[in-house]
Design a protein around this motif. Sequence first.
Motif, PDB file in Angstrom:
ATOM      1  N   PHE A 132      -3.056 -15.729 -31.292  1.00 12.10           N
ATOM      2  CA  PHE A 132      -1.739 -15.929 -30.672  1.00 12.10           C
ATOM      3  C   PHE A 132      -1.107 -14.595 -30.294  1.00 12.10           C
ATOM      4  N   PHE A 133      -1.149 -13.625 -31.200  1.00 10.96           N
ATOM      5  CA  PHE A 133      -0.556 -12.327 -30.906  1.00 10.96           C
ATOM      6  C   PHE A 133      -1.273 -11.637 -29.744  1.00 10.96           C
ATOM      7  N   LEU A 134      -2.584 -11.779 -29.666  1.00 13.55           N
ATOM      8  CA  LEU A 134      -3.338 -11.130 -28.590  1.00 13.55           C
ATOM      9  C   LEU A 134      -2.978 -11.718 -27.231  1.00 13.55           C
ATOM     10  N   ILE A 135      -3.026 -13.038 -27.113  1.00 10.27           N
ATOM     11  CA  ILE A 135      -2.766 -13.659 -25.817  1.00 10.27           C
ATOM     12  C   ILE A 135      -1.313 -13.499 -25.411  1.00 10.27           C
ATOM     13  N   THR A 136      -0.387 -13.591 -26.362  1.00 14.50           N
ATOM     14  CA  THR A 136       1.031 -13.444 -26.031  1.00 14.50           C
ATOM     15  C   THR A 136       1.344 -12.018 -25.600  1.00 14.50           C
ATOM     16  N   THR A 137       0.792 -11.043 -26.299  1.00 16.41           N
ATOM     17  CA  THR A 137       1.008  -9.646 -25.920  1.00 16.41           C
ATOM     18  C   THR A 137       0.451  -9.383 -24.533  1.00 16.41           C
ATOM     19  N   PHE A 138      -0.719  -9.908 -24.253  1.00 16.78           N
ATOM     20  CA  PHE A 138      -1.330  -9.707 -22.945  1.00 16.78           C
ATOM     21  C   PHE A 138      -0.489 -10.340 -21.834  1.00 16.78           C
ATOM     22  N   LEU A 139       0.008 -11.548 -22.060  1.00 13.99           N
ATOM     23  CA  LEU A 139       0.849 -12.205 -21.053  1.00 13.99           C
ATOM     24  C   LEU A 139       2.149 -11.432 -20.832  1.00 13.99           C
ATOM     25  N   GLU A 140       2.718 -10.893 -21.890  1.00 21.73           N
ATOM     26  CA  GLU A 140       3.946 -10.114 -21.742  1.00 21.73           C
ATOM     27  C   GLU A 140       3.694  -8.810 -20.984  1.00 21.73           C
ATOM     28  N   ILE A 141       2.543  -8.186 -21.191  1.00 20.61           N
ATOM     29  CA  ILE A 141       2.215  -6.965 -20.435  1.00 20.61           C
ATOM     30  C   ILE A 141       2.176  -7.269 -18.946  1.00 20.61           C
ATOM     31  N   ILE A 142       1.517  -8.366 -18.574  1.00 24.26           N
ATOM     32  CA  ILE A 142       1.457  -8.739 -17.158  1.00 24.26           C
ATOM     33  C   ILE A 142       2.851  -9.065 -16.634  1.00 24.26           C
ATOM     34  N   TRP A 143       3.618  -9.832 -17.398  1.00 24.78           N
ATOM     35  CA  TRP A 143       4.949 -10.266 -16.961  1.00 24.78           C
ATOM     36  C   TRP A 143       5.872  -9.067 -16.729  1.00 24.78           C
ATOM     37  N   ILE A 144       5.878  -8.109 -17.644  1.00 29.52           N
ATOM     38  CA  ILE A 144       6.780  -6.968 -17.529  1.00 29.52           C
ATOM     39  C   ILE A 144       6.278  -5.984 -16.476  1.00 29.52           C
ATOM     40  N   PHE A 145       4.991  -5.759 -16.431  1.00 28.52           N
ATOM     41  CA  PHE A 145       4.442  -4.774 -15.497  1.00 28.52           C
ATOM     42  C   PHE A 145       4.691  -5.169 -14.043  1.00 28.52           C
ATOM     43  N   LYS A 146       4.666  -6.463 -13.764  1.00 31.58           N
ATOM     44  CA  LYS A 146       4.876  -6.905 -12.386  1.00 31.58           C
ATOM     45  C   LYS A 146       6.298  -7.387 -12.118  1.00 31.58           C
ATOM     46  N   ALA A 147       7.201  -7.162 -13.059  1.00 29.17           N
ATOM     47  CA  ALA A 147       8.589  -7.596 -12.866  1.00 29.17           C
ATOM     48  C   ALA A 147       9.191  -6.878 -11.660  1.00 29.17           C
ATOM     49  N   PHE A 148       9.713  -7.653 -10.729  1.00 23.61           N
ATOM     50  CA  PHE A 148      10.272  -7.081  -9.504  1.00 23.61           C
ATOM     51  C   PHE A 148      11.734  -7.454  -9.321  1.00 23.61           C
ATOM     52  N   ALA A 149      12.036  -8.739  -9.408  1.00 23.80           N
ATOM     53  CA  ALA A 149      13.390  -9.203  -9.061  1.00 23.80           C
ATOM     54  C   ALA A 149      14.445  -8.578  -9.962  1.00 23.80           C
ATOM     55  N   GLN A 150      14.168  -8.483 -11.256  1.00 25.84           N
ATOM     56  CA  GLN A 150      15.174  -7.931 -12.178  1.00 25.84           C
ATOM     57  C   GLN A 150      15.464  -6.467 -11.866  1.00 25.84           C
ATOM     58  N   VAL A 151      14.409  -5.688 -11.599  1.00 26.99           N
ATOM     59  CA  VAL A 151      14.593  -4.255 -11.360  1.00 26.99           C
ATOM     60  C   VAL A 151      15.271  -4.019 -10.016  1.00 26.99           C
ATOM     61  N   TYR A 152      14.830  -4.733  -8.993  1.00 28.80           N
ATOM     62  CA  TYR A 152      15.375  -4.494  -7.657  1.00 28.80           C
ATOM     63  C   TYR A 152      16.792  -5.026  -7.523  1.00 28.80           C
ATOM     64  N   ALA A 153      17.042  -6.225  -8.078  1.00 26.25           N
ATOM     65  CA  ALA A 153      18.377  -6.811  -7.947  1.00 26.25           C
ATOM     66  C   ALA A 153      19.419  -6.069  -8.768  1.00 26.25           C
ATOM     67  N   MET A 154      19.009  -5.367  -9.812  1.00 28.47           N
ATOM     68  CA  MET A 154      19.972  -4.673 -10.654  1.00 28.47           C
ATOM     69  C   MET A 154      20.613  -3.495  -9.931  1.00 28.47           C
ATOM     70  N   ASN A 155      19.780  -2.657  -9.269  1.00 27.70           N
ATOM     71  CA  ASN A 155      20.349  -1.481  -8.587  1.00 27.70           C
ATOM     72  C   ASN A 155      19.492  -1.028  -7.420  1.00 27.70           C
ATOM     73  N   LEU A 156      18.692  -1.938  -6.846  1.00 30.72           N
ATOM     74  CA  LEU A 156      17.877  -1.644  -5.670  1.00 30.72           C
ATOM     75  C   LEU A 156      16.922  -0.469  -5.902  1.00 30.72           C
ATOM     76  N   GLY A 157      16.507  -0.280  -7.153  1.00 30.28           N
ATOM     77  CA  GLY A 157      15.593   0.814  -7.453  1.00 30.28           C
ATOM     78  C   GLY A 157      16.260   2.165  -7.580  1.00 30.28           C
ATOM     79  N   GLY A 158      17.565   2.234  -7.440  1.00 30.88           N
ATOM     80  CA  GLY A 158      18.295   3.498  -7.486  1.00 30.88           C
ATOM     81  C   GLY A 158      18.904   3.765  -8.844  1.00 30.88           C
ATOM     82  N   PRO A 159      19.708   4.826  -8.905  1.00 26.36           N
ATOM     83  CA  PRO A 159      20.071   5.709  -7.783  1.00 26.36           C
ATOM     84  C   PRO A 159      18.968   6.725  -7.474  1.00 26.36           C
ATOM     85  N   ASP A 160      18.883   7.068  -6.183  1.00 27.57           N
ATOM     86  CA  ASP A 160      17.894   8.033  -5.687  1.00 27.57           C
ATOM     87  C   ASP A 160      16.486   7.636  -6.112  1.00 27.57           C
TER      88      ASP A 160
END
Length: 340
Positions: free
Chosen positions: A260-288
């Motif tokens: 359980f720990f192995l598969i859950t950790t692996f799924l979380e790595i994929i989920w966080i590594f490819k997270a886009f909407a949260q990072v972009y919507a928060m501040n458009l990748g900024g400042p600078d």
Amino acid sequence: MTVDSQGAVSTASTDAPGSAAGTSKTPPPPAGPKNVPKPPRGRRSLPGGVLPYLLIAPAVLSMAVLLLYPLIRNVVLSFQQVGRRELITRKPEWTGVENYTELLGDSQFWTVVVRSVVFTAANVVLIMALGTLIGLLLNRLGKKMRLVLSLSLILAWAMPIVASVTVFRWLFDEQFGVVNWLLRTLGLSGYEQHNWFETGFSTLVIVMILLVWGSIPFVALNMYAALTTVGSELYEAAKMDGANGWRTFWSVVFPNLKPFFLITTFLEIIWIFKAFAQVYAMNLGGPDRGSETLPVFAYIEGQGQFHYGVAAAISVLTIVMLIAAMSFYFRLILKQEEEQ
């Protein structure tokens, strides 16, 4: 009773039917149809090895259309130069591996790679630690409190991404934010209209809080479900041996729930590594561009800078990194199966 010529005495039971006639009855034939029906001519059953492939064929075709074809097109695009001029003329220029060599020699790209890896590692550690603790708490609570906590987790998990980002932007707002108000109420100075989105680091910290808050329910609920498979006799044995809470978790819970720990950790790595909407919507990748991760970096290079070939190369390299993480995970799984 009869006596033969040699003086032997023989008896015959007169009670058994048919004994007088010197015959014995044969058992009746088994009930049921005498002839086994044969399938009608012209209809043949499918071979056993073909049917499974026919059943999964619709899913495979759907994945090929929705995933495989865009992936192939993206790989082809990464070897081309596609900008504004190429979009108008619709004649992309083949450049070979120039996009990749340009990226691998760009210090900004490597800065984003390191930032993405550190950001992912920090998120996954916090998510797994807090999610595991809450899962253990769910396993110890009573029915009513467990139901309340489970519903709270599900509501947090079900909140749409844009809505949650809006709430967090309001919480950390410079003028009307709850966080600034709370810190001032506690007597801390320097938080009068403090801008939490002034730097890329502080922006990523807020995004990390958002991602941890939204990912904990998945880990906690799965952890609770996994804990229900651990027998109570194991806890009783550990208690009789004098093991404390931490020792019980490390010696009883963790070995039984290691998959359980192995598969859950692996799924979380994929989920966080490819997270886009949260990072972009928060501040458009900024400042600078100081809070860009690899998915946001690829989007800005493509849609913002009109470097679509470079953006495709960034996404391909991101996939390669995730494949490397997958290979590491599968190697752990195979090693664990060999140990068993």
